[in-house]
Design a protein around this motif. Structure first.
Motif, PDB file in Angstrom:
ATOM      1  N   MET A   1      25.122  65.920  21.562  1.00 36.21           N
ATOM      2  CA  MET A   1      25.272  64.496  21.409  1.00 36.21           C
ATOM      3  C   MET A   1      25.738  63.912  22.740  1.00 36.21           C
ATOM      4  SD  MET A   1      28.159  62.521  19.114  1.00 36.21           S
ATOM      5  CE  MET A   1      27.305  62.912  17.622  1.00 36.21           C
ATOM      6  N   THR A   2      25.303  62.688  23.006  1.00 32.34           N
ATOM      7  CA  THR A   2      25.760  61.987  24.200  1.00 32.34           C
ATOM      8  C   THR A   2      26.741  60.901  23.807  1.00 32.34           C
ATOM      9  OG1 THR A   2      23.673  62.387  25.341  1.00 32.34           O
ATOM     10  CG2 THR A   2      25.043  60.621  26.200  1.00 32.34           C
ATOM     11  N   VAL A   3      27.863  60.881  24.483  1.00 28.99           N
ATOM     12  CA  VAL A   3      28.904  59.881  24.267  1.00 28.99           C
ATOM     13  C   VAL A   3      29.034  59.065  25.549  1.00 28.99           C
ATOM     14  CG1 VAL A   3      31.368  59.534  23.837  1.00 28.99           C
ATOM     15  CG2 VAL A   3      30.148  61.357  22.663  1.00 28.99           C
ATOM     16  N   ALA A   4      29.124  57.751  25.394  1.00 26.57           N
ATOM     17  CA  ALA A   4      29.340  56.869  26.542  1.00 26.57           C
ATOM     18  C   ALA A   4      30.719  56.246  26.425  1.00 26.57           C
ATOM     19  CB  ALA A   4      28.280  55.773  26.584  1.00 26.57           C
ATOM     20  N   LEU A   5      31.472  56.324  27.488  1.00 24.38           N
ATOM     21  CA  LEU A   5      32.783  55.666  27.552  1.00 24.38           C
ATOM     22  C   LEU A   5      32.633  54.441  28.441  1.00 24.38           C
ATOM     23  CD1 LEU A   5      35.221  58.667  28.114  1.00 24.38           C
ATOM     24  CD2 LEU A   5      34.421  57.693  25.963  1.00 24.38           C
ATOM     25  N   MET A   6      33.118  53.313  27.947  1.00 16.50           N
ATOM     26  CA  MET A   6      33.083  52.082  28.729  1.00 16.50           C
ATOM     27  C   MET A   6      34.507  51.666  29.063  1.00 16.50           C
ATOM     28  SD  MET A   6      30.094  49.963  26.758  1.00 16.50           S
ATOM     29  CE  MET A   6      30.243  48.595  27.860  1.00 16.50           C
ATOM     30  N   TRP A   7      34.708  51.285  30.296  1.00 18.80           N
ATOM     31  CA  TRP A   7      36.010  50.860  30.815  1.00 18.80           C
ATOM     32  C   TRP A   7      35.770  49.514  31.485  1.00 18.80           C
ATOM     33  CZ3 TRP A   7      37.666  49.385  35.571  1.00 18.80           C
ATOM     34  CH2 TRP A   7      39.020  49.509  35.893  1.00 18.80           C
ATOM     35  N   GLU A   8      36.492  48.469  31.060  1.00 16.69           N
ATOM     36  CA  GLU A   8      36.275  47.131  31.623  1.00 16.69           C
ATOM     37  C   GLU A   8      37.610  46.486  31.951  1.00 16.69           C
ATOM     38  OE1 GLU A   8      36.057  42.758  31.458  1.00 16.69           O
ATOM     39  OE2 GLU A   8      36.919  43.986  29.884  1.00 16.69           O
ATOM     40  N   ALA A   9      37.697  45.914  33.148  1.00 22.96           N
ATOM     41  CA  ALA A   9      38.927  45.261  33.586  1.00 22.96           C
ATOM     42  C   ALA A   9      38.593  43.947  34.284  1.00 22.96           C
ATOM     43  CB  ALA A   9      39.708  46.170  34.528  1.00 22.96           C
ATOM     44  N   ARG A  10      39.556  43.048  34.255  1.00 23.93           N
ATOM     45  CA  ARG A  10      39.405  41.768  34.943  1.00 23.93           C
ATOM     46  C   ARG A  10      40.502  41.644  35.982  1.00 23.93           C
ATOM     47  NH1 ARG A  10      39.268  35.678  32.380  1.00 23.93           N
ATOM     48  NH2 ARG A  10      38.892  34.647  34.370  1.00 23.93           N
ATOM     49  N   ALA A  11      40.077  41.467  37.212  1.00 23.75           N
ATOM     50  CA  ALA A  11      41.029  41.377  38.324  1.00 23.75           C
ATOM     51  C   ALA A  11      41.698  40.012  38.366  1.00 23.75           C
ATOM     52  CB  ALA A  11      40.307  41.622  39.651  1.00 23.75           C
ATOM     53  N   VAL A  12      42.836  39.982  38.999  1.00 21.14           N
ATOM     54  CA  VAL A  12      43.485  38.721  39.318  1.00 21.14           C
ATOM     55  C   VAL A  12      42.497  37.934  40.182  1.00 21.14           C
ATOM     56  CG1 VAL A  12      45.401  37.709  40.625  1.00 21.14           C
ATOM     57  CG2 VAL A  12      45.785  39.725  39.172  1.00 21.14           C
ATOM     58  N   GLU A  13      42.428  36.637  39.990  1.00 19.90           N
ATOM     59  CA  GLU A  13      41.457  35.805  40.700  1.00 19.90           C
ATOM     60  C   GLU A  13      41.446  36.105  42.199  1.00 19.90           C
ATOM     61  OE1 GLU A  13      40.340  31.122  41.431  1.00 19.90           O
ATOM     62  OE2 GLU A  13      41.656  31.661  39.771  1.00 19.90           O
ATOM     63  N   GLY A  14      40.242  36.329  42.711  1.00 19.87           N
ATOM     64  CA  GLY A  14      40.065  36.599  44.132  1.00 19.87           C
ATOM     65  C   GLY A  14      40.227  38.055  44.525  1.00 19.87           C
ATOM     66  N   ARG A  15      40.566  38.926  43.572  1.00 18.22           N
ATOM     67  CA  ARG A  15      40.791  40.336  43.900  1.00 18.22           C
ATOM     68  C   ARG A  15      39.734  41.251  43.279  1.00 18.22           C
ATOM     69  NH1 ARG A  15      46.989  41.934  43.503  1.00 18.22           N
ATOM     70  NH2 ARG A  15      46.183  43.662  44.737  1.00 18.22           N
ATOM     71  N   GLY A  16      38.583  40.667  42.918  1.00 21.09           N
ATOM     72  CA  GLY A  16      37.509  41.443  42.312  1.00 21.09           C
ATOM     73  C   GLY A  16      37.004  42.560  43.199  1.00 21.09           C
ATOM     74  N   ALA A  17      36.844  42.291  44.487  1.00 20.49           N
ATOM     75  CA  ALA A  17      36.364  43.327  45.413  1.00 20.49           C
ATOM     76  C   ALA A  17      37.365  44.479  45.499  1.00 20.49           C
ATOM     77  CB  ALA A  17      36.115  42.729  46.795  1.00 20.49           C
ATOM     78  N   GLU A  18      38.636  44.156  45.462  1.00 21.66           N
ATOM     79  CA  GLU A  18      39.676  45.189  45.506  1.00 21.66           C
ATOM     80  C   GLU A  18      39.661  46.046  44.233  1.00 21.66           C
ATOM     81  OE1 GLU A  18      44.530  45.484  46.015  1.00 21.66           O
ATOM     82  OE2 GLU A  18      43.538  43.551  46.354  1.00 21.66           O
ATOM     83  N   LEU A  19      39.492  45.394  43.075  1.00 22.26           N
ATOM     84  CA  LEU A  19      39.401  46.142  41.818  1.00 22.26           C
ATOM     85  C   LEU A  19      38.152  47.018  41.804  1.00 22.26           C
ATOM     86  CD1 LEU A  19      40.392  46.827  38.979  1.00 22.26           C
ATOM     87  CD2 LEU A  19      39.175  44.783  38.159  1.00 22.26           C
ATOM     88  N   LEU A  20      37.035  46.490  42.283  1.00 21.22           N
ATOM     89  CA  LEU A  20      35.800  47.268  42.357  1.00 21.22           C
ATOM     90  C   LEU A  20      36.000  48.506  43.233  1.00 21.22           C
ATOM     91  CD1 LEU A  20      32.780  47.632  41.760  1.00 21.22           C
ATOM     92  CD2 LEU A  20      32.326  46.132  43.721  1.00 21.22           C
ATOM     93  N   ALA A  21      36.595  48.334  44.402  1.00 21.54           N
ATOM     94  CA  ALA A  21      36.853  49.470  45.300  1.00 21.54           C
ATOM     95  C   ALA A  21      37.791  50.478  44.641  1.00 21.54           C
ATOM     96  CB  ALA A  21      37.440  48.976  46.621  1.00 21.54           C
ATOM     97  N   TRP A  22      38.815  49.994  43.953  1.00 23.46           N
ATOM     98  CA  TRP A  22      39.754  50.873  43.263  1.00 23.46           C
ATOM     99  C   TRP A  22      39.026  51.701  42.216  1.00 23.46           C
ATOM    100  CZ3 TRP A  22      41.135  51.660  38.275  1.00 23.46           C
ATOM    101  CH2 TRP A  22      42.281  52.421  38.043  1.00 23.46           C
ATOM    102  N   ALA A  23      38.220  51.049  41.376  1.00 24.52           N
ATOM    103  CA  ALA A  23      37.496  51.762  40.306  1.00 24.52           C
ATOM    104  C   ALA A  23      36.545  52.805  40.875  1.00 24.52           C
ATOM    105  CB  ALA A  23      36.735  50.759  39.436  1.00 24.52           C
ATOM    106  N   ARG A  24      35.846  52.461  41.943  1.00 21.57           N
ATOM    107  CA  ARG A  24      34.895  53.405  42.542  1.00 21.57           C
ATOM    108  C   ARG A  24      35.593  54.610  43.158  1.00 21.57           C
ATOM    109  NH1 ARG A  24      30.459  50.013  45.801  1.00 21.57           N
ATOM    110  NH2 ARG A  24      28.939  51.418  44.856  1.00 21.57           N
ATOM    111  N   ALA A  25      36.826  54.446  43.573  1.00 19.14           N
ATOM    112  CA  ALA A  25      37.568  55.538  44.210  1.00 19.14           C
ATOM    113  C   ALA A  25      38.202  56.499  43.207  1.00 19.14           C
ATOM    114  CB  ALA A  25      38.658  54.957  45.121  1.00 19.14           C
ATOM    115  N   GLN A  26      38.245  56.125  41.932  1.00 23.29           N
ATOM    116  CA  GLN A  26      38.889  56.973  40.920  1.00 23.29           C
ATOM    117  C   GLN A  26      38.015  58.183  40.599  1.00 23.29           C
ATOM    118  OE1 GLN A  26      42.128  56.188  40.001  1.00 23.29           O
ATOM    119  NE2 GLN A  26      41.635  54.756  41.642  1.00 23.29           N
ATOM    120  N   GLU A  27      38.575  59.353  40.769  1.00 27.67           N
ATOM    121  CA  GLU A  27      37.859  60.576  40.438  1.00 27.67           C
ATOM    122  C   GLU A  27      38.335  61.068  39.084  1.00 27.67           C
ATOM    123  OE1 GLU A  27      36.973  63.414  43.257  1.00 27.67           O
ATOM    124  OE2 GLU A  27      36.982  62.022  44.944  1.00 27.67           O
TER     125      GLU A  27
END
Length: 83
Positions: A1-27
């Motif tokens: 079976m395939t399971v998909a996990l979804m993780w969604e967050a909303r950054a403080v206004e103007g910090r979307g790029a920082e949140l995106l970089a943070w999420a991509r760096a998480q191993e």
């Protein structure tokens, strides 16, 4: 079976790029079959990981980012393939 996990967050206004970089760096302790990262208006970031596992299996998930980076707790959902 395939399971998909979804993780969604909303950054403080103007910090979307920082949140995106943070999420991509998480191993994860174990690599998923597939991992995709998305962004959306209002500084939102979505990460979906796919796993070959049972629906209730214990799977590694992205953590909560620093509270000063996000406007609320992360939303998490788990889905299974149906067909």
């Amino acid at each position: 079976m395939t399971v998909a996990l979804m993780w969604e967050a909303r950054a403080v206004e103007g910090r979307g790029a920082e949140l995106l970089a943070w999420a991509r760096a998480q191993e994860l302790a174990v690599p998923p079959l597939r991992r995709e990262t998305f962004r959306a208006p209002q500084d939102r970031v979505l990460v979906i990981t796919w796993w070959d596992a049972e629906f209730d299996a214990v799977l590694p998930e992205l953590p909560e980012p620093d509270g000063e980076l996000v406007t609320r707790a992360v939303h998490r959902w788990r889905f299974e393939t149906v067909g």
